[in-house]
Motif scaffolding. Structure first.
Motif, short mmCIF file in Angstrom:
data_model
loop_
_atom_site.label_atom_id
_atom_site.label_comp_id
_atom_site.label_asym_id
_atom_site.label_seq_id
_atom_site.Cartn_x
_atom_site.Cartn_y
_atom_site.Cartn_z
N LEU A 151 0.56 -1.20 0.26
CA LEU A 151 0.47 -0.18 -0.10
C LEU A 151 1.14 1.42 -0.09
O LEU A 151 0.61 2.25 -0.82
CB LEU A 151 -1.46 0.19 1.33
CG LEU A 151 -2.04 -1.03 1.33
CD1 LEU A 151 -2.70 -1.18 2.36
CD2 LEU A 151 -3.12 -0.81 0.15
N ALA A 152 2.34 1.30 0.71
CA ALA A 152 2.71 2.29 0.74
C ALA A 152 2.79 2.97 -0.67
O ALA A 152 3.90 3.61 -0.77
CB ALA A 152 4.28 2.32 2.04
N ARG A 153 3.81 1.65 -0.93
CA ARG A 153 4.41 1.74 -2.59
C ARG A 153 3.16 2.81 -3.48
O ARG A 153 3.49 3.29 -4.54
CB ARG A 153 4.14 0.56 -3.58
CG ARG A 153 6.20 -0.09 -2.41
CD ARG A 153 6.68 -1.08 -3.64
NE ARG A 153 7.66 -1.74 -2.23
CZ ARG A 153 7.60 -2.80 -2.06
NH1 ARG A 153 6.60 -3.90 -2.62
NH2 ARG A 153 8.20 -3.19 -1.64
N HIS A 154 2.65 2.39 -3.15
CA HIS A 154 0.83 2.87 -4.12
C HIS A 154 0.53 4.60 -3.11
O HIS A 154 -0.29 5.46 -3.93
CB HIS A 154 -0.69 2.33 -4.09
CG HIS A 154 -0.50 1.67 -4.46
ND1 HIS A 154 -1.01 1.72 -6.28
CD2 HIS A 154 -0.67 -0.25 -4.91
CE1 HIS A 154 -0.72 0.28 -6.31
NE2 HIS A 154 -0.61 -0.78 -5.78
N GLY A 155 1.02 5.23 -2.48
CA GLY A 155 1.26 6.47 -2.13
C GLY A 155 0.37 6.45 -0.75
O GLY A 155 -0.04 7.71 -0.31
N VAL A 156 0.03 5.12 0.06
CA VAL A 156 -1.31 4.88 0.54
C VAL A 156 -0.90 5.47 2.35
O VAL A 156 0.26 4.98 2.58
CB VAL A 156 -1.83 3.80 0.87
CG1 VAL A 156 -2.96 3.42 2.03
CG2 VAL A 156 -2.39 3.10 -0.08
N ARG A 157 -1.01 6.47 3.11
CA ARG A 157 -1.11 6.19 4.05
C ARG A 157 -1.26 5.62 5.37
O ARG A 157 -2.37 5.37 6.09
CB ARG A 157 -1.05 8.50 4.90
CG ARG A 157 -0.93 8.82 4.29
CD ARG A 157 -1.32 10.30 4.34
NE ARG A 157 -2.27 10.52 3.65
CZ ARG A 157 -2.87 10.95 2.21
NH1 ARG A 157 -1.18 10.77 1.51
NH2 ARG A 157 -4.28 10.75 2.01
N VAL A 158 -0.24 4.73 5.27
CA VAL A 158 -0.80 4.07 6.17
C VAL A 158 0.23 2.77 7.46
O VAL A 158 1.35 3.54 7.46
CB VAL A 158 -0.85 2.27 5.10
CG1 VAL A 158 0.91 1.81 5.11
CG2 VAL A 158 -1.39 1.16 5.64
N SER A 159 -0.86 2.33 8.16
CA SER A 159 -0.26 1.30 9.68
C SER A 159 -1.30 0.49 9.76
O SER A 159 -1.77 0.17 9.15
CB SER A 159 -0.94 2.54 10.75
OG SER A 159 -2.45 2.99 11.26
N VAL A 160 -0.12 -0.17 10.52
CA VAL A 160 -0.75 -1.42 10.97
C VAL A 160 -0.84 -1.85 12.18
O VAL A 160 -0.49 -1.61 13.64
CB VAL A 160 0.24 -2.44 10.97
CG1 VAL A 160 -0.54 -3.93 10.83
CG2 VAL A 160 0.64 -2.70 9.11
#
Length: 277
Positions: free
Chosen positions: A208-217
């Motif tokens: 997701l981060a490679r798609h520019g998503v601001r993500v946390s787990v």
């Protein structure tokens, strides 16, 4: 997912709240609205192949008239608006409803299920099954009291490392990349190279981060609670505007008889839910 055509399924006995919600969603998305007014008929008294009673025929005629009136009312509402639309109707038996719904849902980008339809105990299961299993398009389930939107600020992804969850993420990629915060929630994961990986959630977060998503787990412990309850509570805790998840990790029969995360989330979702299979 960029929605250009949105299907809104409306029960013949519903009020117009779901229709107005669909109109606002299509205006926001600049999408074409396809409305399907639906009525499900009970089989003839005595079962199929038996002599059909006069009372049953008269009831079918009344239901057909109600369906025509609902279609006309929906067209009147839509004609006063400025969106592109079409209105169709389906009057079918319970046993054929899934195929009828699926046939129409195959040619749209998203099927919208509103709170009014969710409250229709006599048709909810058939409509949801048809939209989920007879069409590749995702569904957006919007409970009563929530606005339908494809521009969420905070999204919860229910992740379990299965294909269904991966497909749901891909279907919602446009919403995920535009969101301010995306939480990948994993309940009681087992660290394994064959399931969640040695660090559960790391692989999907990197994707997701490679798609520019601001993500946390967020790895969540159930503590003996049902997984669906844990997900609903986490959605509340982070102020999620949307939950994204895959449908039915087990067989459909097992899910409907014994329950399961999918069924529980569909029937008791606290916030809008985008689901695909």
């Amino acid at each position: 997912m960029q929605a250009k055509t949105i299907l809104s399924i409306i029960g013949v006995n519903q009020n117009d709240d779901d229709l107005h919600s669909a109109i606002e969603l299509c205006r926001e998305s600049k999408a074409h609205l396809s409305v399907l007014v639906t009525a499900l008929a009970a089989p003839p008294i005595g079962g199929y192949g038996e002599v059909t009673s006069t009372a049953w025929i008269e009831e079918r005629e009344r239901e057909t008239e109600q369906l025509s009136l609902k279609v006309a009312a929906a067209k009147t509402i839509l004609q006063s608006d400025d969106i592109s639309f079409d209105v169709a109707s389906v009057f079918t038996e319970y046993g054929w409803a899934e195929n009828e719904i699926g046939e129409r849902a195959r040619y749209v980008d998203l099927t919208l299920i509103g709170g009014g339809l969710l409250a229709q105990d006599d048709m909810r299961r058939e409509i949801l099954n048809g939209a989920l299993f007879q069409s590749p398009a995702p569904i957006l389930v919007v409970p009563k009291g929530h606005a339908a939107s494809l521009r969420p600020k905070t999204v919860l992804i229910a992740w379990d490392s299965r294909n269904e969850a991966s497909q749901a993420v891909r279907a919602a990629m446009e919403q995920l990349t535009a969101a301010d915060n995306v939480s990948v929630a994993i309940v009681d994961p087992h660290a394994s190279t064959h399931s969640s990986g040695e660090e559960p959630g790391a692989d999907v977060a990197a994707f997701l981060a490679r798609h520019g998503v601001r993500v946390s787990v967020n790895v969540l412990a159930s503590g003996g609670r049902a997984v669906a309850d844990v997900l609903r509570q986490h959605a509340t805790d982070i102020g999620a505007d949307l939950i994204v998840m895959g449908a039915y990790g087990h067989s459909r029969v097992r899910e409907w008889i014994f329950g399961g995360v999918t069924r529980s989330m569909l029937e008791q979702t606290a916030v809008p839910l985008m689901m695909t299979r």
